[in-house]
Design an enzyme around this catalytic site. Structure first.
Site, PDB file in Angstrom:
ATOM      1  N   GLU A   1     -60.868 -34.655 -30.617  1.00 35.93           N
ATOM      2  CA  GLU A   1     -60.739 -34.117 -31.870  1.00 35.93           C
ATOM      3  C   GLU A   1     -59.114 -33.745 -31.979  1.00 35.93           C
ATOM      4  OE1 GLU A   1     -62.955 -30.307 -32.325  1.00 35.93           O
ATOM      5  OE2 GLU A   1     -61.036 -29.544 -33.399  1.00 35.93           O
TER       6      GLU A   1
ATOM      7  N   ARG B   1     -52.952 -29.855 -36.873  1.00 36.99           N
ATOM      8  CA  ARG B   1     -51.584 -28.831 -36.879  1.00 36.99           C
ATOM      9  C   ARG B   1     -50.090 -29.183 -36.601  1.00 36.99           C
ATOM     10  NH1 ARG B   1     -54.508 -25.725 -31.926  1.00 36.99           N
ATOM     11  NH2 ARG B   1     -56.619 -25.609 -32.873  1.00 36.99           N
TER      12      ARG B   1
ATOM     13  N   LYS C   1     -69.911 -25.116 -35.153  1.00 38.14           N
ATOM     14  CA  LYS C   1     -69.121 -24.926 -34.083  1.00 38.14           C
ATOM     15  C   LYS C   1     -68.785 -23.286 -34.084  1.00 38.14           C
ATOM     16  CE  LYS C   1     -63.706 -24.557 -33.734  1.00 38.14           C
ATOM     17  NZ  LYS C   1     -62.510 -25.302 -33.982  1.00 38.14           N
TER      18      LYS C   1
HETATM   19  C1  3PG Z   1     -59.294 -25.106 -31.379  1.00 41.73           C
HETATM   20  O1  3PG Z   1     -58.145 -25.637 -31.546  1.00 41.73           O
HETATM   21  O2  3PG Z   1     -60.323 -25.422 -31.965  1.00 41.73           O
HETATM   22  C2  3PG Z   1     -59.508 -23.836 -30.317  1.00 41.73           C
HETATM   23  O3  3PG Z   1     -58.312 -23.187 -30.531  1.00 41.73           O
HETATM   24  C3  3PG Z   1     -59.335 -24.557 -28.915  1.00 41.73           C
HETATM   25  O4  3PG Z   1     -59.530 -23.448 -28.398  1.00 41.73           O
HETATM   26  P1  3PG Z   1     -58.966 -23.446 -26.703  1.00 41.73           P
HETATM   27  O5  3PG Z   1     -57.542 -23.456 -26.742  1.00 41.73           O
HETATM   28  O6  3PG Z   1     -59.384 -21.967 -26.295  1.00 41.73           O
HETATM   29  O7  3PG Z   1     -59.864 -24.412 -26.034  1.00 41.73           O
END
Ligand code: 3PG
Length: 209
Positions: free
Chosen positions: A38, A42, A126
């Site tokens: 995924e 960003r 999610k």
């Molecule tokens: C995301 O980007 O969907 C989440 O912020 C990932 O979360 P994590 O960095 O705690 O795994």
């Protein structure tokens, strides 16, 4: 898409600053047994990163994360994203994915949001941010009322709590960024990523993956 994610049980959440790191990162994940990524929208490199994975690694299931608008969803799908993940629930994003026959996995963390998503016909959501939203006990409570909804907890999932989530019947897979540390990507240490993926796959395998 859902059946592969269900089988792998883990969806690596990847933040890429350089598009040229996309294929080596996805390849390392695949080497570790997780041919899925995924790519979060960003960074300016994200769309090109999706494009490169889609072209260079056709066996990798590539999707887009942090999709905030329908326009972003469309651009990600045009780049080759085969699933669309969002932090929250937004109907235009869900519709854009549907028009393209791509799976949308919006983020939810309350019963109200889940009910709205359910009425949009969505059954895989999610759960975000998973740890701060109540973690496994919250998912257990939600299972009682949303019998046919399944979740992909993301946000605060780590090797330490992965099993607590995957042992729940309403959890399909967990998302997380721990498999692709920024440091390893920028240093070109793709072997580290392959190792992290292999460890996560081995941990997930105990839950039928
Ligand atoms: C995301 O980007 O969907 C989440 O912020 C990932 O979360 P994590 O960095 O705690 O795994």
């Amino acid at each position: 898409m859902i059946s592969l994610v269900e089988k792998l049980k883990i969806v690596p959440v990847v933040v890429l600053d350089r598009a040229e790191d996309a294929a080596p990162t996805a390849r390392a994940l695949g080497d570790g047994g997780l041919p899925v990524a995924e790519i979060t929208l960003r960074t300016p490199a994200a769309l090109e990163a999706i494009e490169r994975i889609a072209k260079e690694l056709p066996d990798t299931l590539v999707g887009a994360g942090t999709v905030l608008s329908a326009e972003q969803a469309e651009r990600a799908i045009d780049a080759g994203a085969r699933f669309i993940v969002s932090p929250g629930l937004d109907e235009p994003v869900v519709e854009a994915a549907r028009r393209a026959e791509v799976t949308a996995i919006p983020g939810v963390s309350t019963a109200t949001e889940i009910q709205r998503a359910w009425n949009l016909g969505l059954r895989l959501l999610k759960f975000f941010p998973a740890e701060l939203s109540g973690g496994p006990p919250m998912l257990r409570s939600l299972a009682a009322v949303f019998e046919d909804v399944r979740f992909m907890p993301t946000g605060g999932v780590s090797p330490a709590n992965l099993g607590d989530y995957l042992s729940l019947p309403n959890v399909v897979a967990c998302g997380g960024s721990w498999l692709t540390p920024k440091r390893a990507i920028s240093a070109g240490e793709f072997g580290t990523i392959a190792d992290l993926a292999a460890q996560a796959r081995a941990a997930a395998a105990r839950f039928g993956a």
